[in-house]
Design a protein around this motif. Structure first.
Motif, mmCIF file in Angstrom:
data_model
loop_
_atom_site.group_PDB
_atom_site.id
_atom_site.type_symbol
_atom_site.label_atom_id
_atom_site.label_comp_id
_atom_site.label_asym_id
_atom_site.label_seq_id
_atom_site.Cartn_x
_atom_site.Cartn_y
_atom_site.Cartn_z
ATOM 1 N N ASN A 140 3.404 6.998 4.355
ATOM 2 C CA ASN A 140 3.116 6.250 5.570
ATOM 3 C C ASN A 140 1.670 6.455 6.009
ATOM 4 O O ASN A 140 0.927 7.256 5.442
ATOM 5 C CB ASN A 140 4.065 6.679 6.699
ATOM 6 C CG ASN A 140 4.363 5.543 7.668
ATOM 7 O OD1 ASN A 140 3.639 4.562 7.722
ATOM 8 N ND2 ASN A 140 5.428 5.681 8.428
ATOM 9 N N VAL A 141 1.287 5.710 7.039
ATOM 10 C CA VAL A 141 -0.011 5.875 7.692
ATOM 11 C C VAL A 141 0.222 6.510 9.060
ATOM 12 O O VAL A 141 1.347 6.828 9.422
ATOM 13 C CB VAL A 141 -0.750 4.522 7.820
ATOM 14 C CG1 VAL A 141 -1.177 4.002 6.461
ATOM 15 C CG2 VAL A 141 0.116 3.491 8.539
ATOM 16 N N ASP A 142 -0.829 6.691 9.818
ATOM 17 C CA ASP A 142 -0.743 7.317 11.136
ATOM 18 C C ASP A 142 -0.141 6.323 12.129
ATOM 19 O O ASP A 142 -0.814 5.405 12.593
ATOM 20 C CB ASP A 142 -2.136 7.752 11.588
ATOM 21 C CG ASP A 142 -2.115 8.494 12.919
ATOM 22 O OD1 ASP A 142 -1.034 8.602 13.531
ATOM 23 O OD2 ASP A 142 -3.184 8.968 13.345
ATOM 24 N N GLU A 143 1.128 6.518 12.460
ATOM 25 C CA GLU A 143 1.817 5.561 13.329
ATOM 26 C C GLU A 143 1.415 5.665 14.791
ATOM 27 O O GLU A 143 1.828 4.840 15.603
ATOM 28 C CB GLU A 143 3.334 5.713 13.179
ATOM 29 C CG GLU A 143 3.850 5.195 11.850
ATOM 30 C CD GLU A 143 5.356 5.044 11.837
ATOM 31 O OE1 GLU A 143 5.998 5.192 12.911
ATOM 32 O OE2 GLU A 143 5.906 4.768 10.753
ATOM 33 N N THR A 144 0.618 6.643 15.151
ATOM 34 C CA THR A 144 0.087 6.651 16.520
ATOM 35 C C THR A 144 -1.005 5.600 16.668
ATOM 36 O O THR A 144 -1.366 5.232 17.786
ATOM 37 C CB THR A 144 -0.485 8.036 16.895
ATOM 38 O OG1 THR A 144 -1.615 8.323 16.056
ATOM 39 C CG2 THR A 144 0.567 9.121 16.722
ATOM 40 N N VAL A 145 -1.526 5.124 15.545
ATOM 41 C CA VAL A 145 -2.593 4.115 15.555
ATOM 42 C C VAL A 145 -2.099 2.775 15.035
ATOM 43 O O VAL A 145 -2.346 1.731 15.636
ATOM 44 C CB VAL A 145 -3.798 4.590 14.711
ATOM 45 C CG1 VAL A 145 -4.904 3.524 14.704
ATOM 46 C CG2 VAL A 145 -4.338 5.914 15.244
ATOM 47 N N ALA A 146 -1.397 2.797 13.917
ATOM 48 C CA ALA A 146 -0.878 1.569 13.309
ATOM 49 C C ALA A 146 0.643 1.664 13.224
ATOM 50 O O ALA A 146 1.178 2.552 12.564
ATOM 51 C CB ALA A 146 -1.477 1.372 11.919
ATOM 52 N N LYS A 147 1.320 0.740 13.888
ATOM 53 C CA LYS A 147 2.780 0.812 13.991
ATOM 54 C C LYS A 147 3.443 -0.260 13.126
ATOM 55 O O LYS A 147 2.977 -1.400 13.079
ATOM 56 C CB LYS A 147 3.222 0.637 15.446
ATOM 57 C CG LYS A 147 2.807 1.770 16.361
ATOM 58 C CD LYS A 147 3.395 1.603 17.747
ATOM 59 C CE LYS A 147 2.980 2.751 18.658
ATOM 60 N NZ LYS A 147 3.485 4.054 18.172
ATOM 61 N N LEU B 225 0.834 -1.201 0.000
ATOM 62 C CA LEU B 225 0.000 0.000 0.000
ATOM 63 C C LEU B 225 0.863 1.244 0.000
ATOM 64 O O LEU B 225 1.761 1.383 0.830
ATOM 65 C CB LEU B 225 -0.916 -0.001 1.232
ATOM 66 C CG LEU B 225 -1.703 1.290 1.514
ATOM 67 C CD1 LEU B 225 -2.716 1.568 0.402
ATOM 68 C CD2 LEU B 225 -2.417 1.185 2.874
ATOM 69 N N THR B 226 0.577 2.163 -0.920
ATOM 70 C CA THR B 226 1.212 3.478 -0.901
ATOM 71 C C THR B 226 0.129 4.495 -0.565
ATOM 72 O O THR B 226 -0.591 4.972 -1.433
ATOM 73 C CB THR B 226 1.922 3.789 -2.244
ATOM 74 O OG1 THR B 226 2.477 5.102 -2.191
ATOM 75 C CG2 THR B 226 1.004 3.632 -3.430
ATOM 76 N N PRO B 227 -0.078 4.786 0.716
ATOM 77 C CA PRO B 227 -1.246 5.548 1.166
ATOM 78 C C PRO B 227 -1.252 6.987 0.636
ATOM 79 O O PRO B 227 -0.263 7.707 0.778
ATOM 80 C CB PRO B 227 -1.111 5.548 2.694
ATOM 81 C CG PRO B 227 -0.088 4.521 3.010
ATOM 82 C CD PRO B 227 0.819 4.451 1.833
ATOM 83 N N ARG B 228 -2.373 7.407 0.069
ATOM 84 C CA ARG B 228 -2.463 8.782 -0.396
ATOM 85 C C ARG B 228 -2.402 9.754 0.776
ATOM 86 O O ARG B 228 -1.759 10.788 0.705
ATOM 87 C CB ARG B 228 -3.752 9.009 -1.187
ATOM 88 C CG ARG B 228 -3.760 10.393 -1.852
ATOM 89 C CD ARG B 228 -4.989 10.658 -2.678
ATOM 90 N NE ARG B 228 -4.769 11.856 -3.495
ATOM 91 C CZ ARG B 228 -4.903 13.095 -3.035
ATOM 92 N NH1 ARG B 228 -5.263 13.301 -1.783
ATOM 93 N NH2 ARG B 228 -4.673 14.133 -3.820
ATOM 94 N N GLU B 229 -3.105 9.430 1.859
ATOM 95 C CA GLU B 229 -3.113 10.257 3.067
ATOM 96 C C GLU B 229 -2.948 9.346 4.272
ATOM 97 O O GLU B 229 -3.313 8.171 4.232
ATOM 98 C CB GLU B 229 -4.419 11.047 3.173
ATOM 99 C CG GLU B 229 -4.646 12.022 2.019
ATOM 100 C CD GLU B 229 -6.067 12.567 1.984
ATOM 101 O OE1 GLU B 229 -6.663 12.738 3.063
ATOM 102 O OE2 GLU B 229 -6.583 12.812 0.879
ATOM 103 N N GLU B 230 -2.425 9.905 5.348
ATOM 104 C CA GLU B 230 -2.120 9.094 6.523
ATOM 105 C C GLU B 230 -3.374 8.558 7.222
ATOM 106 O O GLU B 230 -3.555 7.357 7.362
ATOM 107 C CB GLU B 230 -1.291 9.906 7.530
ATOM 108 C CG GLU B 230 0.143 10.136 7.111
ATOM 109 C CD GLU B 230 0.991 10.704 8.237
ATOM 110 O OE1 GLU B 230 0.423 11.014 9.311
ATOM 111 O OE2 GLU B 230 2.209 10.825 8.050
ATOM 112 N N LYS B 231 -4.220 9.447 7.684
ATOM 113 C CA LYS B 231 -5.309 9.043 8.569
ATOM 114 C C LYS B 231 -6.408 8.225 7.878
ATOM 115 O O LYS B 231 -6.874 7.223 8.434
ATOM 116 C CB LYS B 231 -5.896 10.262 9.282
ATOM 117 C CG LYS B 231 -4.912 10.906 10.264
ATOM 118 C CD LYS B 231 -5.540 12.027 11.061
ATOM 119 C CE LYS B 231 -4.521 12.689 11.975
ATOM 120 N NZ LYS B 231 -3.933 11.770 12.957
#
Length: 322
Positions: free
Chosen positions: A123-130, A95-101
């Motif tokens: 990347n994605v939101d690393e506060t939620v998915a690490k 996955l190449t995420p367009r937006e993090e959240k």
């Protein structure tokens, strides 16, 4: 070493390895070929085209089946694309995420479905998915360092004095967030570098041109442009020339990506420099998947080595650019 000691040592080693791998990540069997998804965010610029070709070429070379989706610039569509891949029970997802959240929830959904996911480029939101816990790894460039390298060059080239128009990438995307922060953190130590205005151009040439048309009218005293990617920088050059400015002479430009057309602009004296963000992920991405299936320990972040281009090396590097 006696048999008992060897047995105990082997047991400790096995427990240590198991502890290192006890992340709750889905398993992946060793197989000669895999059926994998590649969820692309959009296909509207040379960087995305090069990234997609790299993934497709490596899948073909390995004889893997690649399920390709294109979100056409929509985070909502990309989330739907990932869910479709989950429903198809593919072996793994890139996955190449367009937006993090907006893309973070589907990362967790893939984990619950037992499908390993690899995040590449953004990347994605690393506060939620690490990484290493909720998805296998992030593979990509250091966007923060890219912003710092662009700022360092600008400070040196302008002798620490510049009034900057900043063209931001897509709002909410990890490269836009980190490239902005890296640049601003660096220039904070150089008070002669002033950012007059920051506005998104959504990583596209046409929007970069349109935004620059308005901003150069509002800020005719600007002496530099920092664009979060080459496409916006090239659009800005067109707008600046139409406004009677002389890119590379009375206004200095620096950008990020390292695409061939940007190197050509450097050779022409219009763009000052560009920080490479290598789009060729295929070999590294698929090898990481194979290593993971084989039980090798995967670092949570695998950072690409990126080059830097200016007038000193642009011509010699032209043939290796995308």
């Amino acid at each position: 070493m006696n048999i008992r000691t060897a047995t105990v040592s082997a047991a400790i080693a096995a427990l240590t390895f198991a502890a290192a791998q006890s992340t709750g990540l889905p398993k992946l069997a060793v197989k000669p070929t895999y059926r994998v998804c590649f969820n692309q965010s959009e296909m509207d610029n040379p960087w995305r085209l090069a990234q997609t070709k790299s993934m497709q070429d490596e899948a073909k070379r390995l004889g893997w089946q690649l399920v390709f989706t294109n979100a056409n610039g929509s985070a909502a569509k990309q989330a739907s694309d990932v869910r479709s891949c989950i429903a198809q029970r593919v072996d793994a997802i890139f996955l190449t995420p367009r937006e993090e959240k907006p893309l973070t929830p589907v990362v967790l959904e893939a984990k619950r479905a037992g499908i390993p996911m690899f995040i590449i480029d953004r990347n994605v939101d690393e506060t939620v998915a690490k990484p290493g816990r909720d998805f296998v790894a992030f593979i990509g460039s250091d966007f923060y360092a890219e912003g710092q390298r662009a700022a360092e060059w600008l400070v040196k080239t302008t002798k620490g004095k510049a009034k900057v128009i900043e063209l931001l990438g897509s709002t909410g995307s990890s490269p836009a967030i980190a490239r902005e922060k890296g640049f601003h953190d660096y220039i904070a130590k150089h008070p002669g570098i002033e950012v007059l205005v920051s506005q998104t151009g959504n990583f596209t040439r046409d929007e970069g041109r349109k935004v620059m048309e308005a901003l150069i009218q509002a800020h005719p005293d600007a002496t530099a442009v920092y664009a979060h990617n080459d496409e916006m920088a090239l659009g800005a050059i067109t707008a600046l020339e139409a406004a009677g400015r002389k890119p590379g002479k009375d206004i200095t430009l620096v950008s990020i990506d390292g695409q061939k057309s940007a190197l050509e602009a450097i050779i022409a004296g219009k763009l000052g420099a560009t920080v490479e963000c290598n789009p060729r992920f295929g070999v590294k991405a698929f090898q990481t998947l194979r290593d993971y299936a084989a039980g090798k320990k995967i670092a949570p972040k695998l950072i690409n080595d990126d080059r830097f281009f200016d007038i000193s090396n642009a011509k010699a590097s032209l043939n290796s650019a995308f």
